[in-house]
Design an enzyme around this catalytic site. Sequence first.
Site, PDB file in Angstrom:
ATOM      1  N   GLY A 147      37.036  -9.839  28.022  1.00 29.03           N
ATOM      2  CA  GLY A 147      38.141  -9.473  28.905  1.00 29.03           C
ATOM      3  C   GLY A 147      37.793  -8.418  29.930  1.00 29.03           C
TER       4      GLY A 147
ATOM      5  CG  ASP B 180      44.536   0.673  34.108  1.00 27.44           C
ATOM      6  OD1 ASP B 180      43.519   0.290  33.505  1.00 27.44           O
ATOM      7  OD2 ASP B 180      45.201  -0.082  34.864  1.00 27.44           O
TER       8      ASP B 180
ATOM      9  CB  CYS C 200      30.377  -0.314  41.391  1.00 26.76           C
ATOM     10  SG  CYS C 200      31.282   0.153  39.895  1.00 26.76           S
TER      11      CYS C 200
ATOM     12  CG  HIS D 141      26.866   0.975  38.140  1.00 31.12           C
ATOM     13  ND1 HIS D 141      28.183   0.635  38.353  1.00 31.12           N
ATOM     14  CD2 HIS D 141      26.222  -0.178  37.846  1.00 31.12           C
ATOM     15  CE1 HIS D 141      28.330  -0.662  38.196  1.00 31.12           C
ATOM     16  NE2 HIS D 141      27.150  -1.193  37.889  1.00 31.12           N
TER      17      HIS D 141
ATOM     18  CG  HIS E 168      36.353   0.448  32.106  1.00 29.35           C
ATOM     19  ND1 HIS E 168      35.556  -0.508  32.687  1.00 29.35           N
ATOM     20  CD2 HIS E 168      37.455  -0.203  31.657  1.00 29.35           C
ATOM     21  CE1 HIS E 168      36.149  -1.688  32.607  1.00 29.35           C
ATOM     22  NE2 HIS E 168      37.308  -1.533  31.978  1.00 29.35           N
TER      23      HIS E 168
ATOM     24  CG  HIS F  47      41.000   0.219  28.702  1.00 32.84           C
ATOM     25  ND1 HIS F  47      41.823  -0.128  29.753  1.00 32.84           N
ATOM     26  CD2 HIS F  47      39.933  -0.608  28.781  1.00 32.84           C
ATOM     27  CE1 HIS F  47      41.282  -1.131  30.437  1.00 32.84           C
ATOM     28  NE2 HIS F  47      40.125  -1.444  29.866  1.00 32.84           N
TER      29      HIS F  47
ATOM     30  CG  HIS G 176      31.308   1.880  36.362  1.00 31.37           C
ATOM     31  ND1 HIS G 176      30.629   2.463  37.428  1.00 31.37           N
ATOM     32  CD2 HIS G 176      31.418   2.836  35.417  1.00 31.37           C
ATOM     33  CE1 HIS G 176      30.337   3.717  37.109  1.00 31.37           C
ATOM     34  NE2 HIS G 176      30.814   3.973  35.900  1.00 31.37           N
TER      35      HIS G 176
ATOM     36  CB  CYS H 112      30.306   3.483  41.764  1.00 32.80           C
ATOM     37  SG  CYS H 112      29.143   3.186  40.434  1.00 32.80           S
TER      38      CYS H 112
ATOM     39  CG  ASN I 240      38.611  -5.078  27.391  1.00 24.05           C
ATOM     40  OD1 ASN I 240      38.873  -5.261  26.207  1.00 24.05           O
ATOM     41  ND2 ASN I 240      39.533  -4.771  28.282  1.00 24.05           N
TER      42      ASN I 240
HETATM   43  P1  AMP Z   1      38.844  -4.243  31.962  1.00 22.87           P
HETATM   44  O1  AMP Z   1      39.633  -5.499  31.791  1.00 22.87           O
HETATM   45  O2  AMP Z   1      38.498  -3.574  30.678  1.00 22.87           O
HETATM   46  O3  AMP Z   1      37.642  -4.433  32.874  1.00 22.87           O
HETATM   47  O4  AMP Z   1      39.829  -3.226  32.665  1.00 22.87           O
HETATM   48  C1  AMP Z   1      39.830  -2.926  34.025  1.00 22.87           C
HETATM   49  C2  AMP Z   1      41.002  -2.027  34.259  1.00 22.87           C
HETATM   50  O5  AMP Z   1      40.863  -1.445  35.536  1.00 22.87           O
HETATM   51  C3  AMP Z   1      42.373  -2.752  34.242  1.00 22.87           C
HETATM   52  O6  AMP Z   1      43.195  -2.176  33.230  1.00 22.87           O
HETATM   53  C4  AMP Z   1      42.908  -2.505  35.649  1.00 22.87           C
HETATM   54  O7  AMP Z   1      44.305  -2.307  35.674  1.00 22.87           O
HETATM   55  C5  AMP Z   1      42.143  -1.262  36.072  1.00 22.87           C
HETATM   56  N1  AMP Z   1      41.972  -1.088  37.508  1.00 22.87           N
HETATM   57  C6  AMP Z   1      41.595  -2.019  38.420  1.00 22.87           C
HETATM   58  N2  AMP Z   1      41.509  -1.473  39.646  1.00 22.87           N
HETATM   59  C7  AMP Z   1      41.835  -0.157  39.506  1.00 22.87           C
HETATM   60  C8  AMP Z   1      41.924   0.949  40.406  1.00 22.87           C
HETATM   61  N3  AMP Z   1      41.675   0.814  41.724  1.00 22.87           N
HETATM   62  N4  AMP Z   1      42.293   2.154  39.916  1.00 22.87           N
HETATM   63  C9  AMP Z   1      42.571   2.293  38.595  1.00 22.87           C
HETATM   64  N5  AMP Z   1      42.487   1.305  37.704  1.00 22.87           N
HETATM   65  C10 AMP Z   1      42.128   0.087  38.146  1.00 22.87           C
END
Ligand code: AMP
Length: 111
Positions: free
Chosen positions: A92, A30, A4, A46, A99, A101, A97, A7, A86
């Site tokens: 989306g 992000d 993950c 997780h 999260h 925003h 994992h 993680c 999301n």
């Molecule tokens: P979601 O669409 O809610 O799953 O959002 C996933 C978010 O993770 C997106 O806004 C990506 O830009 C962000 N993301 C993907 N990889 C990384 C990373 N390595 N470090 C920080 N953010 C990331």
Amino acid sequence: MSDCLFCRIATGELPGDIVYEDEKMVVFRDIAPKAQVHLLAIPREHIESLNGLTEEHDALIAYMMRQLPVLAKAQGLESGFRTIINTGPGGGQVVFHLHIHLLGGTGLPGF
Ligand code: AMP
């Protein structure tokens, strides 16, 4: 070793621009910000998404919610901020994992 992405950022195995962490949660920027400030707040545990929550997580989620305004203020978001979660492919979600925003500042589009 976990496969993950979040993680691995939480454990330090992969780099992340971490702005806050404690024993329960980690918060990092992000990688593709959608606003001037765009943080992702994750539980260390997780949990795939909101769909993975059980009663056992109630205190953890309440704790995370309570940290969000503190984090926003620390980022200079005195006038307010937006939170988005999301859930599932239909919502989306692309990283599985849970999260939150946290967005704010210039560049925040209307909703
Ligand atoms: P979601 O669409 O809610 O799953 O959002 C996933 C978010 O993770 C997106 O806004 C990506 O830009 C962000 N993301 C993907 N990889 C990384 C990373 N390595 N470090 C920080 N953010 C990331």
